[in-house]
Design a protein around this motif. Structure first.
Motif, mmCIF file in Angstrom:
data_model
loop_
_atom_site.group_PDB
_atom_site.id
_atom_site.type_symbol
_atom_site.label_atom_id
_atom_site.label_comp_id
_atom_site.label_asym_id
_atom_site.label_seq_id
_atom_site.Cartn_x
_atom_site.Cartn_y
_atom_site.Cartn_z
ATOM 1 N N VAL A 92 35.919 32.337 40.273
ATOM 2 C CA VAL A 92 37.335 32.005 40.094
ATOM 3 C C VAL A 92 37.962 33.045 39.168
ATOM 4 O O VAL A 92 37.400 33.394 38.130
ATOM 5 C CB VAL A 92 37.495 30.588 39.521
ATOM 6 C CG1 VAL A 92 38.973 30.244 39.333
ATOM 7 C CG2 VAL A 92 36.820 29.571 40.442
ATOM 8 N N THR A 93 39.118 33.540 39.560
ATOM 9 C CA THR A 93 39.749 34.642 38.845
ATOM 10 C C THR A 93 41.016 34.203 38.114
ATOM 11 O O THR A 93 41.655 33.219 38.497
ATOM 12 C CB THR A 93 40.091 35.784 39.813
ATOM 13 O OG1 THR A 93 40.636 36.887 39.086
ATOM 14 C CG2 THR A 93 41.100 35.340 40.868
ATOM 15 N N ARG A 94 41.357 34.958 37.095
ATOM 16 C CA ARG A 94 42.636 34.781 36.401
ATOM 17 C C ARG A 94 43.734 35.642 37.020
ATOM 18 O O ARG A 94 44.888 35.554 36.622
ATOM 19 C CB ARG A 94 42.485 35.117 34.917
ATOM 20 C CG ARG A 94 41.580 34.163 34.146
ATOM 21 C CD ARG A 94 41.662 34.405 32.645
ATOM 22 N NE ARG A 94 40.949 33.372 31.907
ATOM 23 C CZ ARG A 94 39.698 33.466 31.491
ATOM 24 N NH1 ARG A 94 39.029 34.596 31.713
ATOM 25 N NH2 ARG A 94 39.122 32.484 30.834
ATOM 26 N N LYS A 95 43.360 36.478 37.970
ATOM 27 C CA LYS A 95 44.335 37.357 38.598
ATOM 28 C C LYS A 95 45.238 36.577 39.542
ATOM 29 O O LYS A 95 44.852 35.509 40.039
ATOM 30 C CB LYS A 95 43.609 38.479 39.356
ATOM 31 C CG LYS A 95 42.841 39.428 38.443
ATOM 32 C CD LYS A 95 42.139 40.513 39.244
ATOM 33 C CE LYS A 95 41.391 41.470 38.335
ATOM 34 N NZ LYS A 95 40.693 42.539 39.104
ATOM 35 N N PRO A 96 46.428 37.089 39.833
ATOM 36 C CA PRO A 96 47.366 36.359 40.687
ATOM 37 C C PRO A 96 46.994 36.425 42.167
ATOM 38 O O PRO A 96 46.141 37.214 42.571
ATOM 39 C CB PRO A 96 48.702 37.082 40.436
ATOM 40 C CG PRO A 96 48.300 38.480 40.061
ATOM 41 C CD PRO A 96 47.010 38.339 39.288
ATOM 42 N N HIS A 97 47.622 35.561 42.950
ATOM 43 C CA HIS A 97 47.629 35.581 44.417
ATOM 44 C C HIS A 97 46.407 34.942 45.081
ATOM 45 O O HIS A 97 46.409 34.754 46.296
ATOM 46 C CB HIS A 97 47.781 37.004 44.965
ATOM 47 C CG HIS A 97 48.958 37.741 44.427
ATOM 48 N ND1 HIS A 97 50.239 37.252 44.540
ATOM 49 C CD2 HIS A 97 49.046 38.921 43.765
ATOM 50 C CE1 HIS A 97 51.083 38.101 43.976
ATOM 51 N NE2 HIS A 97 50.396 39.115 43.494
ATOM 52 N N VAL A 98 45.372 34.605 44.343
ATOM 53 C CA VAL A 98 44.157 34.072 44.958
ATOM 54 C C VAL A 98 43.423 33.230 43.918
ATOM 55 O O VAL A 98 43.608 33.419 42.707
ATOM 56 C CB VAL A 98 43.275 35.232 45.486
ATOM 57 C CG1 VAL A 98 42.673 36.044 44.354
ATOM 58 C CG2 VAL A 98 42.199 34.732 46.433
#
Length: 294
Positions: A234-240
């Motif tokens: 799980v990422t902190r980056k946007p869009h996903v």
């Protein structure tokens, strides 16, 4: 009876595998390096992988692919026509774990001989919504959270994230990578008409709550992970929601490690422990985990 109905009927019957995969492109495009496939199958038969639980079969298959070069966008094989595909010459994170799962599922059925079409059928079963590819790009499941839900609904796996520790919701995040970054995807770039359909799929995904195990809780959960568990990062980056995926592999030293097709290392490898891998990247927020079922 249309093809989707027939496939679903066969899947529910006691006569699986009678219908070939929905192959809409020739195998010189969809099945790269059948010699590697034959070598893995020969080894599986010699070592009787069929007797092993599915997670162990997945691990054996994954380790047989260790060292495979990392190649991004290996799912994007044509400008217009979608078809189940396998590439043993180069893999990204999705195709690596998916091929390991497909081999494990295929080898569960004892056959005198295994063919590329057998593996392609398994790939079709898990890669496409409802297990059927009709040749359209939007038949494919493009986001891991939907892949977990769709395959759990059909009995292929169980999302065990909540059993590993206290989870938390991922909030304030849109899932729209495919439509925002459409130029990166061969089919979307060459078929502008697909983008509206993809946007509708993404809007539907927004309606489902998403819970994950935060990274600070992962080390304590590692003893409960098993070989072959599918781990979404799980990422902190946007869009996903999830930016990466791999497998749990417990090595001889007892450490539960993260095995994946690594863009950083340019190959498939058994990496650090799951928690140590997460700690290496500030953008990693935690994990979701699915356990494959027979």
């Amino acid at each position: 009876m249309n093809r989707r109905t027939l496939l679903q009927a066969l899947a529910a019957s006691s006569l699986p595998g009678l219908l070939a995969a929905g192959e809409h492109l020739p195998q010189n495009l969809t099945f790269i390096n059948p010699g590697k496939f034959d070598r893995i199958v020969d080894r599986a038969l010699r070592e009787d992988w069929q007797r092993l639980p599915i997670g162990e079969r997945m691990t054996r298959a994954a380790l047989a692919m260790e060292g495979t070069p990392y190649v991004g966008f290996t799912l994007e094989i044509h400008d217009r026509i979608e078809s189940p595909s396998v590439n043993f010459d180069g893999q990204d994170c999705w195709t690596f774990f998916e091929i390991a799962l497909g081999l494990a599922r295929m080898l569960a059925r004892k056959q005198a001989r295994y063919m590329p079409a057998d593996l392609l059928r398994q790939i079709e079963t898990t890669r496409y919504r409802g297990g059927v590819c009709n040749g359209g790009y939007l038949d494919r499941i493009h986001y891991l959270d939907e892949w977990f839900r769709d395959n759990q609904k059909r009995g292929h796996l169980k999302n065990i994230t909540a059993s590993l520790g206290r989870t938390m919701p991922l909030e304030g995040r849109r899932i729209d990578e495919m439509t925002v970054l459409w130029k990166s995807y061969r089919y979307l770039k060459n078929n502008p008409g697909l983008r509206q359909g993809m946007a509708e799929i993404e809007a539907e995904l927004q309606k489902h709550p998403f819970y994950f195990l935060p990274k600070e809780a992962v080390q304590a959960a590692e003893p409960r992970l098993q070989n072959g568990d599918i781990i979404g990062i799980v990422t902190r980056k946007p869009h996903v929601y999830c930016s990466h995926v791999g497998l749990a592999v417990r090595t001889a030293d007892g450490v539960c490690r993260f095995m994946h097709a690594s863009q950083t290392h340019k190959r498939v490898l058994v990496d650090k422990s799951v928690s140590a891998y997460l700690a290496d990247f500030k953008s990693h927020a935690g994990i979701v985990v699915a356990r494959p079922l027979e």
